[in-house]
Design an enzyme around this catalytic site. Structure first.
Site, PDB file in Angstrom:
ATOM      1  N   TYR A  11       0.880  -1.173   0.000  1.00  0.00           N
ATOM      2  CA  TYR A  11       0.000   0.000   0.000  1.00  0.00           C
ATOM      3  C   TYR A  11       0.904   1.204   0.000  1.00  0.00           C
ATOM      4  O   TYR A  11       1.790   1.315   0.854  1.00  0.00           O
ATOM      5  CB  TYR A  11      -0.901   0.010   1.237  1.00  0.00           C
ATOM      6  CG  TYR A  11      -2.138  -0.814   1.056  1.00  0.00           C
ATOM      7  CD1 TYR A  11      -3.025  -0.526   0.018  1.00  0.00           C
ATOM      8  CD2 TYR A  11      -2.423  -1.868   1.897  1.00  0.00           C
ATOM      9  CE1 TYR A  11      -4.164  -1.283  -0.166  1.00  0.00           C
ATOM     10  CE2 TYR A  11      -3.570  -2.629   1.713  1.00  0.00           C
ATOM     11  CZ  TYR A  11      -4.433  -2.328   0.682  1.00  0.00           C
ATOM     12  OH  TYR A  11      -5.552  -3.072   0.494  1.00  0.00           O
TER      13      TYR A  11
ATOM     14  N   HIS B 100     -10.252  -7.361  -5.510  1.00  0.00           N
ATOM     15  CA  HIS B 100      -9.928  -7.293  -4.078  1.00  0.00           C
ATOM     16  C   HIS B 100     -10.897  -8.161  -3.266  1.00  0.00           C
ATOM     17  O   HIS B 100     -11.398  -7.757  -2.220  1.00  0.00           O
ATOM     18  CB  HIS B 100     -10.005  -5.823  -3.634  1.00  0.00           C
ATOM     19  CG  HIS B 100      -9.140  -5.458  -2.461  1.00  0.00           C
ATOM     20  ND1 HIS B 100      -8.150  -4.516  -2.545  1.00  0.00           N
ATOM     21  CD2 HIS B 100      -9.130  -5.873  -1.177  1.00  0.00           C
ATOM     22  CE1 HIS B 100      -7.568  -4.376  -1.363  1.00  0.00           C
ATOM     23  NE2 HIS B 100      -8.138  -5.193  -0.515  1.00  0.00           N
TER      24      HIS B 100
ATOM     25  N   ASP C  60      -6.246  -0.811  -6.473  1.00  0.00           N
ATOM     26  CA  ASP C  60      -7.713  -0.776  -6.463  1.00  0.00           C
ATOM     27  C   ASP C  60      -8.272  -0.230  -5.145  1.00  0.00           C
ATOM     28  O   ASP C  60      -9.450  -0.389  -4.852  1.00  0.00           O
ATOM     29  CB  ASP C  60      -8.298  -2.173  -6.736  1.00  0.00           C
ATOM     30  CG  ASP C  60      -7.850  -3.206  -5.706  1.00  0.00           C
ATOM     31  OD1 ASP C  60      -7.260  -2.817  -4.684  1.00  0.00           O
ATOM     32  OD2 ASP C  60      -8.093  -4.408  -5.936  1.00  0.00           O
TER      33      ASP C  60
HETATM   34  O1  173 Z   1      -9.163  -5.767   2.078  1.00  0.00           O
HETATM   35  C1  173 Z   1      -8.696  -5.247   3.085  1.00  0.00           C
HETATM   36  O2  173 Z   1      -9.255  -5.354   4.176  1.00  0.00           O
HETATM   37  C2  173 Z   1      -7.478  -4.476   2.948  1.00  0.00           C
HETATM   38  O3  173 Z   1      -6.887  -4.549   1.931  1.00  0.00           O
HETATM   39  C3  173 Z   1      -7.001  -3.590   3.996  1.00  0.00           C
HETATM   40  C4  173 Z   1      -6.561  -2.324   3.655  1.00  0.00           C
HETATM   41  C5  173 Z   1      -6.156  -1.459   4.644  1.00  0.00           C
HETATM   42  C6  173 Z   1      -6.187  -1.842   5.963  1.00  0.00           C
HETATM   43  C7  173 Z   1      -6.612  -3.103   6.301  1.00  0.00           C
HETATM   44  C8  173 Z   1      -7.021  -3.971   5.312  1.00  0.00           C
END
Ligand code: 173
Length: 509
Positions: free
Chosen positions: A248, A371, A276
């Site tokens: 991320y 996702h 995404d």
């Molecule tokens: O799908 C999710 O829960 C995920 O990708 C996510 C994103 C940020 C924080 C925690 C989970």
């Protein structure tokens, strides 16, 4: 020495809020308004031990990173006294409910079927659903809005049928393949999913160890419960398998650069940038579970402090505020400049974007993914996107330039084979391994992988394919894939609230 239970317990409100995490005391008074998950959840543990709630949703280095050293007050002198005080404390209704939940789980675990009575991936889901904490189950299982994409991810596989070859010598079948040049024993990998310790106290390392046993790849999530290094350490050993990193992208690119370069230095083999999730989808099951855990009225302290309840988020949204929503195509050269790892865009949802990614010459692969149905509801299944993508790439001579992967909804080897026939190099599997881990730890994930491999071997024989390279579009009938008339998933929420139309009533009837 250290701080006494009595002293700690006096710092139990907004004016002075101390919490215990793993035997150490932290002054979080000033941090309260900054906590991404809201202050209410911290105040719930003010003056007491927060470890059990803290651990699953925070990587181990969180306090070092985000809380000034001057607020690290040192060890607790008497953890027994802390535990005793906690036991005797008058519980709020939510805490009573939590205790009842623990009892329910202990009972359910006692009656759990042995791991070898799970015969397929959905069996693990059925067991996990009974033995997981409600909140954890809600976080793993939830998806966006009406969860139409979640269910479509399964439905799409049911619109593709096989056209097996006969009379092929399939005495020997070879499931192994290559992903970004590296040999793996099977065409699936453990995809990245956050917060592993919600399911199992050892978190993502359960997945790591099972993947190592099976020589398959694990994609390490940015938001793992275990630290990146703990996961990499768990992977070490003979026949070390491969790890990839799911990223991320942080608003602070310096943080992102360090994460990438550290992963590369530790031997990660590829970088998957999630594209995404500029904002996290609404997962209402997750939101409702958090609401239940925090209670609607809050404690009397919270009420007297005039705290707003912060139920709007759910576990995932609360910890995702660092993700940069301004990430765009122009950022790709920067990624290329900071790493030599293969770069893969994860979460591509249309052929045009795959073509564009390939044409940049900066990207080595894509994961077609919605996702797990957790982002944009009504995003199409990855299988459908794959079917439009591969011809578009082939038409431009780009199909050898990038590797295409898919994830979402795969539960059976037949699902995997359908994706490979349509041109995927490999497939990611997320929730099923999490459920196997939550119920049975490493052995569960190990069994789930063995079952998939058994299914793959048999299905390849029955399909008339000796090797992964033998799989091609001629082995599937996709005529129904793009049309949804017999398979649009049910709209449950609307069905529950729908008031049937009425015809005019007879007068005086
Ligand atoms: O799908 C999710 O829960 C995920 O990708 C996510 C994103 C940020 C924080 C925690 C989970």
């Amino acid at each position: 020495m250290g701080l006494s239970a009595k002293e700690i317990s006096q710092h139990s409100d907004r004016q002075s809020c101390w919490v215990i995490v793993r035997g150490n005391v932290f002054d979080v008074t000033e941090f309260l308004p900054e906590h991404p998950g809201g202050e209410k959840i911290i105040l719930k543990y003010a003056g007491r031990d927060a470890t059990a709630a803290f651990d699953p949703v925070h990587p181990p280095d969180t306090l070092d990173k985000y809380l000034d050293k001057s607020k690290h007050l040192g060890p607790v002198a008497d953890m027994e006294a802390v535990a005793a005080a906690d036991k005797n404390r008058k519980k709020t209704p939510e805490e009573e409910a939590e205790a009842a939940e623990e009892t329910r789980i202990a009972e359910a675990r006692k009656n759990m079927p042995p791991v070898d009575s799970c015969y397929n991936l959905l069996d693990f889901e059925a067991v996990a659903r009974r033995i997981m904490k409600k909140g954890a189950w809600a976080y793993y299982s939830s998806a966006a809005d009406d969860e139409i994409s979640l269910r479509e991810n399964r439905a799409a596989f049911q619109r593709v049928w096989f056209r097996p070859r006969i009379l092929i010598d399939v005495e020997r079948v070879d499931l192994s393949t290559r992903m970004f040049g590296a040999r793996v024993s099977a065409p699936f990998y453990v995809t990245a999913t956050a917060l592993g310790k919600l399911g199992h106290p050892d978190g993502e390392t359960c997945l790591t160890k099972a993947a190592a046993r099976h020589q398959v790849v694990q994609m390490i999530p940015t938001l793992a419960s275990c630290s990146f290094d703990e996961i990499m350490d768990a992977a070490e050993g003979p026949g070390n398998p491969y790890q990839w990193l799911q990223l991320y992208v942080n608003k602070d690119r310096e943080i992102t650069r360090k994460i990438i370069q550290h992963a590369e230095a530790r031997g990660c083999r590829a970088l998957f940038i999630t594209v995404d999730a500029p904002q996290l989808g609404r997962r209402e099951k997750d939101m409702r579970a958090k609401e239940a855990a925090l209670g609607d009225g809050g404690s009397s302290v919270q009420k007297s402090e005039g705290l707003k309840s912060d139920n709007s988020q759910g576990a995932a949204r609360a910890i995702s505020s660092f993700i940069d929503p301004s990430l765009c195509w122009d950022d790709l050269p920067w990624f290329r400049s900071v790493t030599r790892l293969p770069i893969i865009l994860k979460g591509v949802q249309r052929a045009e974007d795959v073509v564009r990614a390939a044409e940049t010459g900066l990207v080595d692969g894509v994961v077609l993914s919605n996702h797990g149905g957790r982002q944009l509801d009504f995003a199409r299944s990855s299988l459908e996107v794959l079917a439009e993508t591969m011809p578009a790439l082939r038409a431009r001579g780009l199909d050898r330039r990038i590797e295409v992967y898919v994830d979402g909804g795969l539960r059976r080897a037949t699902d995997i084979l359908k994706a490979l026939c349509l041109g995927a190099k490999g497939v990611g599997i997320g929730r099923p391994f999490l459920y196997a881990m939550s119920a049975y730890g490493v052995d569960g994930v190990d069994r789930a992988m063995s079952l998939l491999k058994d299914e793959l071997e048999m299905d390849m024989r029955l399909l008339g394919a000796r090797t992964i390279d033998d799989l091609g579009p001629e082995l599937v009938d996709t005529r129904s894939l793009g049309s949804h008339p017999n398979g649009v998933p049910d709209d449950y929420l609307a069905r529950d609230v729908y008031d049937p139309l009425q015809t005019p009533a007879q007068r005086n009837a």
